[in-house]
Write a protein that holds these residues in place. Structure first.
Motif, PDB file in Angstrom:
ATOM      1  N   GLN A  83      17.054   1.191  30.376  1.00 42.12           N
ATOM      2  CA  GLN A  83      16.498   2.547  30.377  1.00 42.12           C
ATOM      3  C   GLN A  83      17.255   3.461  29.429  1.00 42.12           C
ATOM      4  O   GLN A  83      18.461   3.347  29.270  1.00 42.12           O
ATOM      5  CB  GLN A  83      16.560   3.148  31.787  1.00 42.12           C
ATOM      6  CG  GLN A  83      15.470   2.687  32.674  1.00 42.12           C
ATOM      7  CD  GLN A  83      15.524   3.336  34.043  1.00 42.12           C
ATOM      8  OE1 GLN A  83      14.808   2.910  34.886  1.00 42.12           O
ATOM      9  NE2 GLN A  83      16.343   4.313  34.283  1.00 42.12           N
ATOM     10  N   VAL A 123      10.773   7.991  39.789  1.00 44.53           N
ATOM     11  CA  VAL A 123      10.601   6.723  40.502  1.00 44.53           C
ATOM     12  C   VAL A 123       9.400   6.942  41.410  1.00 44.53           C
ATOM     13  O   VAL A 123       9.421   7.819  42.274  1.00 44.53           O
ATOM     14  CB  VAL A 123      11.858   6.374  41.333  1.00 44.53           C
ATOM     15  CG1 VAL A 123      11.637   5.114  42.135  1.00 44.53           C
ATOM     16  CG2 VAL A 123      13.066   6.241  40.433  1.00 44.53           C
ATOM     17  N   ARG A 153      15.916   8.251  36.009  1.00 45.85           N
ATOM     18  CA  ARG A 153      14.687   8.539  36.746  1.00 45.85           C
ATOM     19  C   ARG A 153      15.063   8.996  38.148  1.00 45.85           C
ATOM     20  O   ARG A 153      16.045   8.537  38.718  1.00 45.85           O
ATOM     21  CB  ARG A 153      13.789   7.304  36.828  1.00 45.85           C
ATOM     22  CG  ARG A 153      13.319   6.831  35.475  1.00 45.85           C
ATOM     23  CD  ARG A 153      12.262   5.759  35.553  1.00 45.85           C
ATOM     24  NE  ARG A 153      12.610   4.700  36.483  1.00 45.85           N
ATOM     25  CZ  ARG A 153      11.717   3.864  37.016  1.00 45.85           C
ATOM     26  NH1 ARG A 153      10.450   3.963  36.717  1.00 45.85           N
ATOM     27  NH2 ARG A 153      12.107   2.916  37.833  1.00 45.85           N
ATOM     28  N   GLU A 184       9.971   0.101  43.411  1.00 40.79           N
ATOM     29  CA  GLU A 184      11.100   0.729  42.720  1.00 40.79           C
ATOM     30  C   GLU A 184      12.029   1.421  43.715  1.00 40.79           C
ATOM     31  O   GLU A 184      13.251   1.327  43.604  1.00 40.79           O
ATOM     32  CB  GLU A 184      10.586   1.731  41.684  1.00 40.79           C
ATOM     33  CG  GLU A 184       9.795   1.084  40.562  1.00 40.79           C
ATOM     34  CD  GLU A 184       9.071   2.086  39.687  1.00 40.79           C
ATOM     35  OE1 GLU A 184       8.922   3.259  40.097  1.00 40.79           O
ATOM     36  OE2 GLU A 184       8.652   1.695  38.583  1.00 40.79           O
ATOM     37  N   ASP A 215      18.517   4.786  37.971  1.00 44.27           N
ATOM     38  CA  ASP A 215      17.453   5.252  38.858  1.00 44.27           C
ATOM     39  C   ASP A 215      18.137   5.900  40.051  1.00 44.27           C
ATOM     40  O   ASP A 215      19.054   5.313  40.635  1.00 44.27           O
ATOM     41  CB  ASP A 215      16.585   4.093  39.355  1.00 44.27           C
ATOM     42  CG  ASP A 215      15.530   3.674  38.353  1.00 44.27           C
ATOM     43  OD1 ASP A 215      15.384   4.351  37.317  1.00 44.27           O
ATOM     44  OD2 ASP A 215      14.852   2.667  38.612  1.00 44.27           O
TER      45      ASP A 215
END
Length: 116
Positions: A38, A7, A42, A12, A80
């Motif tokens: 995704q 990230v 991340r 984000e 994320d």
């Protein structure tokens, strides 16, 4: 860790902070935001100057990246994560960082159970 697994942009980071769920222990705070499209998780890292000088901060970041690579198969792929290091993380070994992050990931519910 590959660039596409990080990230990077402020938008984000802010999206994970505002819409994600947070779980913490004494060493780390982990924000997790589910992203259905995704195929791989991340990671975004934040290590404050309060932790120590640049050498210490970079060491903590290396340990966190190493722990995430170590636990790659056990983490849910469509998330994320933003990981914030707290002061005690500066005095930890790589193995202690990995164990602490595993604990936080398990508490957040993104840890996939290992089938033996």
């Amino acid at each position: 860790m590959k660039k596409e697994y990080r990230v990077k942009k402020d938008k984000e980071f802010q999206a994970v902070f505002t819409r994600g769920a947070s779980v913490a222990n004494r060493q780390f705070v982990v924000y997790a935001l589910k992203k259905e499209q995704q195929t791989h998780f991340r990671i975004g890292l934040s290590v404050s100057k309060k932790i120590g000088n640049a050498v210490v901060r970079n060491q903590v970041k290396r340990y966190v990246r190493e722990a995430c690579q170590l636990h790659e198969a056990s983490l849910a792929p469509n998330y994320d994560f933003v990981i914030i290091a707290r002061n005690p993380a500066a005095k930890m070994t790589a193995q202690e960082v990995a164990d602490s992050l595993r604990h936080v990931f398990k508490r957040s519910g993104v840890w996939k159970r290992q089938v033996k």
